[in-house]
Scaffold this active site. Structure first.
Site, PDB file in Angstrom:
ATOM      1  N   TYR A   1       0.596  -1.332  -0.090  1.00 55.86           N
ATOM      2  CA  TYR A   1      -0.294  -0.152  -0.420  1.00 55.86           C
ATOM      3  C   TYR A   1       0.601   1.174   0.244  1.00 55.86           C
ATOM      4  O   TYR A   1       0.507   1.840  -1.103  1.00 55.86           O
ATOM      5  CB  TYR A   1      -0.820  -0.545   0.978  1.00 55.86           C
TER       6      TYR A   1
ATOM      7  N   LYS B   1       1.261   4.111  -2.858  1.00 53.11           N
ATOM      8  CA  LYS B   1       0.566   5.629  -2.898  1.00 53.11           C
ATOM      9  C   LYS B   1       1.678   6.708  -3.181  1.00 53.11           C
ATOM     10  O   LYS B   1       1.256   7.479  -3.033  1.00 53.11           O
ATOM     11  CB  LYS B   1      -0.744   5.995  -1.302  1.00 53.11           C
TER      12      LYS B   1
ATOM     13  N   VAL C   1      -8.358   8.882   8.059  1.00 54.96           N
ATOM     14  CA  VAL C   1      -9.592   9.601   7.305  1.00 54.96           C
ATOM     15  C   VAL C   1     -10.628   7.727   7.984  1.00 54.96           C
ATOM     16  O   VAL C   1     -10.462   6.666   7.227  1.00 54.96           O
ATOM     17  CB  VAL C   1      -9.604   9.691   6.283  1.00 54.96           C
TER      18      VAL C   1
END
Length: 268
Positions: free
Chosen positions: A159, A163, A194
């Site tokens: 991940y 990114k 978030v």
């Protein structure tokens, strides 16, 4: 029709829930016509029905070049132009439960699965958007990256790597479009902490779930989770004509995490 995005046509990927859904809702509220896409068509169809008439749904597997070709051909035939693309679709690699994603134990299969969606999907989306926007010479491409693209994440190697690559590809796209004499801007948004459905598996279902979530939120200087609508607010800015001199930029929405180490003041 009025709003900061009045008259613009946008396509949002990964729109069935979370940040993607919030962006679709915000864009529609600001006057845009939106094509909400997702691998899971049922989710975006329900969203589009609730936001009709200026939102419609389409299935899109961002990993597949043919899906991008079909989606863009249908959009241009229906709407006549594309003004905004939001490359939001992404996976953490933990959707089916916690598996080894550290750089020592992650499988090549799991590594490729994350990069195919998070990186290949963004590459294909950017390529399709440039081609669709070239006739009018203007547009805004918004890539949803992550704080994880700026720092190492020991337990989420794929991940974090994906990114980081999205962060850099955004700048490459921005430079390419500028060199081509196109007013097609490309910027990235880097959320952190978030709270979206994508990260729920990390907290599990045990009796201490709420306690662990609160402890995680407390690691941010603002001591709370960010909200998808806060990410959508930045997407509105980047999509609007208020940001026509902004390209190749990364915007962080992380509650202050990247501002530096937090230290309690000395009282003695």
């Amino acid at each position: 029709m009025s709003g900061r995005l009045a008259g613009k046509v946008a396509l949002v990927t990964g729109a069935a829930r979370g940040i993607g859904e919030a962006i679709v809702r915000a864009f529609k509220a600001e006057g845009a016509s939106v094509v909400a896409t997702d691998l899971h068509r049922d989710g975006v169809q329900h969203l589009a029905q609730s936001l009709a008439p200026r939102v419609r749904a389409a299935g899109l597997d961002v990993r597949e070049p043919s899906d991008w070709s079909e989606a863009m051909a249908e959009l241009l035939a229906t709407e006549g132009r594309l003004d905004v693309l939001v490359n939001n679709a992404g996976i953490s690699g933990f959707e089916d439960g916690i598996v080894a994603h550290d750089p020592e134990h992650a499988s090549l299969e799991d590594w490729h699965a994350v990069l195919r969606t998070n990186l290949d999907g963004v590459f294909l989306g950017c390529r399709a958007a440039i081609r669709a926007m070239r006739p009018q010479g203007t547009g805004s491409i918004i890539n949803i990256a992550s704080r994880s693209g700026n720092v190492g994440i020991a337990g989420a190697a794929a991940y974090a790597a994906s990114k980081a690559a999205v962060r850099n590809h955004t700048k490459t796209v921005a430079l390419w479009c500028a060199e081509q004499g196109l007013a097609i801007r490309c910027n990235s948004i880097h959320p952190a902490a978030v709270l979206t459905p994508m990260w729920e598996p990390l907290f599990g279902d045990g009796p201490d779930r709420a306690e662990r979530m609160a402890a995680f939120a407390a690691t941010t200087p603002l001591k709370r989770f960010g909200r998808p609508d806060e990410v959508a607010a930045l997407a509105i800015l980047l999509a609007s004509d208020e940001a026509t001199y902004m390209t190749g930029t990364e915007l962080h929405l992380d509650g202050g995490l990247l501002a530096g180490a937090e230290a309690a003041p000395r009282t003695e």
